[in-house]
Design a protein around this motif. Structure first.
Motif, PDB file in Angstrom:
ATOM      1  N   ARG A 126       0.838  -1.216   0.000  1.00 53.49           N
ATOM      2  CA  ARG A 126       0.000   0.000   0.000  1.00 53.49           C
ATOM      3  C   ARG A 126       0.870   1.261   0.000  1.00 53.49           C
ATOM      4  NH1 ARG A 126      -5.353  -0.456   1.810  1.00 53.49           N
ATOM      5  NH2 ARG A 126      -5.099   1.326   3.186  1.00 53.49           N
ATOM      6  N   ALA A 127       1.973   1.219  -0.756  1.00 54.06           N
ATOM      7  CA  ALA A 127       2.951   2.305  -0.748  1.00 54.06           C
ATOM      8  C   ALA A 127       2.423   3.593  -1.371  1.00 54.06           C
ATOM      9  CB  ALA A 127       4.222   1.867  -1.479  1.00 54.06           C
ATOM     10  N   GLY A 128       1.475   3.489  -2.309  1.00 48.89           N
ATOM     11  CA  GLY A 128       0.956   4.670  -2.975  1.00 48.89           C
ATOM     12  C   GLY A 128      -0.367   5.120  -2.388  1.00 48.89           C
ATOM     13  N   GLY A 129      -0.608   6.407  -2.483  1.00 48.05           N
ATOM     14  CA  GLY A 129      -1.869   6.976  -1.996  1.00 48.05           C
ATOM     15  C   GLY A 129      -2.244   8.189  -2.823  1.00 48.05           C
ATOM     16  N   LEU A 130      -3.100   9.030  -2.270  1.00 43.98           N
ATOM     17  CA  LEU A 130      -3.588  10.197  -2.998  1.00 43.98           C
ATOM     18  C   LEU A 130      -2.460  11.139  -3.412  1.00 43.98           C
ATOM     19  CD1 LEU A 130      -6.881  11.078  -1.081  1.00 43.98           C
ATOM     20  CD2 LEU A 130      -6.626   9.885  -3.257  1.00 43.98           C
ATOM     21  N   ASP A 131      -1.458  11.303  -2.556  1.00 47.41           N
ATOM     22  CA  ASP A 131      -0.356  12.208  -2.897  1.00 47.41           C
ATOM     23  C   ASP A 131       0.399  11.733  -4.133  1.00 47.41           C
ATOM     24  OD1 ASP A 131      -0.977  13.845  -0.763  1.00 47.41           O
ATOM     25  OD2 ASP A 131       0.561  13.018   0.557  1.00 47.41           O
ATOM     26  N   GLU A 132       0.730  10.449  -4.166  1.00 49.90           N
ATOM     27  CA  GLU A 132       1.467   9.898  -5.310  1.00 49.90           C
ATOM     28  C   GLU A 132       0.626   9.951  -6.585  1.00 49.90           C
ATOM     29  OE1 GLU A 132       3.319   8.628  -1.635  1.00 49.90           O
ATOM     30  OE2 GLU A 132       1.241   8.465  -2.297  1.00 49.90           O
ATOM     31  N   LEU A 133      -0.656   9.631  -6.456  1.00 47.07           N
ATOM     32  CA  LEU A 133      -1.561   9.653  -7.609  1.00 47.07           C
ATOM     33  C   LEU A 133      -1.744  11.086  -8.111  1.00 47.07           C
ATOM     34  CD1 LEU A 133      -3.010   7.272  -8.999  1.00 47.07           C
ATOM     35  CD2 LEU A 133      -5.038   7.858  -7.675  1.00 47.07           C
ATOM     36  N   SER A 134      -1.900  12.026  -7.180  1.00 44.72           N
ATOM     37  CA  SER A 134      -2.120  13.441  -7.535  1.00 44.72           C
ATOM     38  C   SER A 134      -0.881  14.091  -8.142  1.00 44.72           C
ATOM     39  CB  SER A 134      -2.551  14.241  -6.300  1.00 44.72           C
ATOM     40  OG  SER A 134      -3.773  13.773  -5.822  1.00 44.72           O
ATOM     41  N   ALA A 135       0.286  13.526  -7.896  1.00 47.87           N
ATOM     42  CA  ALA A 135       1.510  14.068  -8.485  1.00 47.87           C
ATOM     43  C   ALA A 135       1.543  13.837  -9.998  1.00 47.87           C
ATOM     44  CB  ALA A 135       2.740  13.436  -7.830  1.00 47.87           C
TER      45      ALA A 135
END
Length: 179
Positions: A126-135
């Motif tokens: 679960r390393a990725g989240g909204l911040d990584e996606l939004s980048a």
């Protein structure tokens, strides 16, 4: 609707509006989100894509019963006028994928917008989240949808109602796909 069984990089679109989630039950909360995605896709004149999983992650990890088998889920998505449904096989191989690999796969869809829940996580551990996606993408979230009594509509809640024998309440939250 075209259903794509997902192995990475199987679907390329010049542009799309995407929503990602387990969508187990395709209940009233899911339906509100998917209708929003379909509406946005129509506004842009591009395909609406639902990226979902078989089995749903909670069913895989916690061994809870599935509310809708894949064929029923796809039937419900078709009823909601989704253009493409990606049904990713959720297994050990999928779990080993990096967050970057998932982002690369999404880039093949060229999303104008990606709609997810506020707690969305992806990639190995679960390393990725909204911040990584939004980048990388224009990410939108939707507030939880509540029923008339003010409680959040969720697959977990529907499972609890079924376990308690409150089948009519569960059916109401799942919604009638005939309208």
């Amino acid at each position: 609707m075209v259903m794509h069984s997902c192995s990475p990089y199987t679907l390329f679109l010049p542009s799309s509006i995407v929503t990602i989630g387990a969508f187990d039950g395709v209940h009233l909360g899911h339906q509100a989100l998917i209708r929003k995605v379909v509406e946005r896709a129509k506004t842009f004149g591009i395909p609406a894509v639902v990226y979902t999983f078989d089995p749903p992650p909670r069913c895989y990890f916690q061994k809870v019963p599935m509310l809708t088998p894949p064929d029923e889920k796809l039937k419900r998505l078709k009823h909601l006028k989704v253009d493409y449904a990606i049904l990713a096989r959720f297994d050990e191989a999928y779990l080993s994928r990096s967050a970057e690999s998932f982002i690369e796969e999404l880039q093949m869809l060229n999303p104008v917008e990606i709609w997810v829940g506020r707690d969305f996580r992806f990639g190995r551990n679960r390393a990725g989240g909204l911040d990584e996606l939004s980048a990388v993408f224009n990410v939108k979230t939707i507030d939880p949808i509540c029923c008339n009594c003010g409680e959040t509509i969720s697959s977990t809640r529907i499972r609890s109602l079924i376990a308690a024998g409150r089948l009519e309440e569960a059916r109401e939250l799942l919604g009638n796909m005939k309208d």
